[in-house]
Write a protein that holds these residues in place. Structure first.
Motif, short mmCIF file in Angstrom:
data_model
loop_
_atom_site.label_atom_id
_atom_site.label_comp_id
_atom_site.label_asym_id
_atom_site.label_seq_id
_atom_site.Cartn_x
_atom_site.Cartn_y
_atom_site.Cartn_z
N ALA A 146 -13.74 5.90 -59.61
CA ALA A 146 -13.84 7.19 -58.94
C ALA A 146 -15.02 7.97 -59.48
N GLY A 147 -15.56 8.79 -58.62
CA GLY A 147 -16.65 9.67 -59.02
C GLY A 147 -16.56 10.96 -58.23
N ARG A 148 -17.13 12.00 -58.73
CA ARG A 148 -17.08 13.30 -58.07
C ARG A 148 -17.89 13.29 -56.78
N LEU A 149 -17.43 14.03 -55.80
CA LEU A 149 -18.15 14.15 -54.53
C LEU A 149 -19.46 14.91 -54.68
N SER A 150 -19.64 15.56 -55.83
CA SER A 150 -20.91 16.25 -56.07
C SER A 150 -22.06 15.27 -56.17
N GLY A 151 -21.72 14.00 -56.45
CA GLY A 151 -22.71 12.95 -56.44
C GLY A 151 -22.62 12.16 -55.13
N ALA A 152 -23.47 11.18 -54.99
CA ALA A 152 -23.48 10.37 -53.77
C ALA A 152 -22.47 9.24 -53.88
N CYS A 153 -21.55 9.19 -52.93
CA CYS A 153 -20.56 8.11 -52.95
C CYS A 153 -21.21 6.75 -52.78
N SER A 154 -22.37 6.71 -52.18
CA SER A 154 -23.04 5.44 -51.95
C SER A 154 -23.75 4.90 -53.18
N SER A 155 -23.81 5.71 -54.24
CA SER A 155 -24.49 5.28 -55.46
C SER A 155 -23.49 4.79 -56.49
N THR A 156 -23.63 3.55 -56.94
CA THR A 156 -22.69 3.01 -57.93
C THR A 156 -22.77 3.79 -59.24
N ARG A 157 -23.89 4.45 -59.49
CA ARG A 157 -24.04 5.20 -60.75
C ARG A 157 -23.18 6.46 -60.77
N ASN A 158 -22.63 6.85 -59.62
CA ASN A 158 -21.83 8.07 -59.54
C ASN A 158 -20.41 7.86 -60.05
N TYR A 159 -20.02 6.63 -60.28
CA TYR A 159 -18.63 6.33 -60.60
C TYR A 159 -18.45 6.26 -62.11
N ASN A 160 -17.63 7.18 -62.63
CA ASN A 160 -17.46 7.23 -64.09
C ASN A 160 -16.00 7.27 -64.53
N TYR A 161 -15.08 7.10 -63.61
CA TYR A 161 -13.68 6.93 -63.96
C TYR A 161 -13.27 5.54 -63.51
N TRP A 162 -12.59 4.82 -64.39
CA TRP A 162 -12.32 3.41 -64.13
C TRP A 162 -10.87 3.04 -64.37
N GLY A 163 -10.39 2.15 -63.52
CA GLY A 163 -9.08 1.55 -63.76
C GLY A 163 -9.18 0.45 -64.78
N GLN A 164 -8.06 -0.17 -65.05
CA GLN A 164 -7.99 -1.18 -66.10
C GLN A 164 -8.47 -2.55 -65.62
N GLY A 165 -8.58 -2.72 -64.33
CA GLY A 165 -9.01 -4.00 -63.78
C GLY A 165 -7.84 -4.89 -63.43
N THR A 166 -8.03 -5.69 -62.39
CA THR A 166 -7.01 -6.65 -61.99
C THR A 166 -7.71 -7.96 -61.61
N GLN A 167 -7.17 -9.07 -62.04
CA GLN A 167 -7.81 -10.36 -61.86
C GLN A 167 -7.50 -10.93 -60.48
N VAL A 168 -8.55 -11.41 -59.83
CA VAL A 168 -8.43 -12.13 -58.56
C VAL A 168 -9.05 -13.51 -58.77
N THR A 169 -8.27 -14.53 -58.52
CA THR A 169 -8.75 -15.91 -58.68
C THR A 169 -8.56 -16.65 -57.37
#
Length: 125
Positions: A99-122
């Protein structure tokens, strides 16, 4: 601040489907960009699909998933989903909700600074 909890990963054969879920603990779900990223073994984490929770404008950061992966959201549940169809072995990775704030661009991967723990897909061939 927002906390993200993912679920739904697993193992499937090529051609199969999985749906990932990401629940956000925030009182202002619509104030965020949310996206799905993935990291394959030995590779850097990369954006897959990115979305504004306010406008629902969606960007596929990875063109290889367009037509196979679909992002959706449930505002009442403050949850974003990733429906993955026609899975391929090269989709094997750890998938992260971010997740990232709407104050940044949603289309930019650099805007995302909150992260989940991850889930494995095989995906096996």
């Amino acid at each position: 601040q927002v906390q993200l909890v993912e679920s739904g990963g697993g193992s499937v054969q090529a051609g199969g489907s999985l749906r990932l879920s990401c629940a956000a603990s925030t009182s202002s779900f619509a104030s965020y960009c949310m996206g799905w990223f993935r990291q394959a073994p030995g590779k850097e984490r990369e954006g897959v699909v990115l979305r504004s929770m306010s406008t629902e404008i969606t960007v596929y950061a990875d063109s290889s998933v367009q037509g196979r992966f679909t992002i959706s959201q449930d505002n009442a549940k403050k949850t974003v989903y990733l429906q993955m169809n026609s899975l391929k072995p090269e989709d094997t990775a750890t998938y992260y909700c971010a997740a990232g704030r709407l104050s940044g661009a949603c289309s930019s991967t650099r805007n995302y600074n909150y992260w989940g723990q991850g889930t494995q897909v095989t995906v096996s061939s």
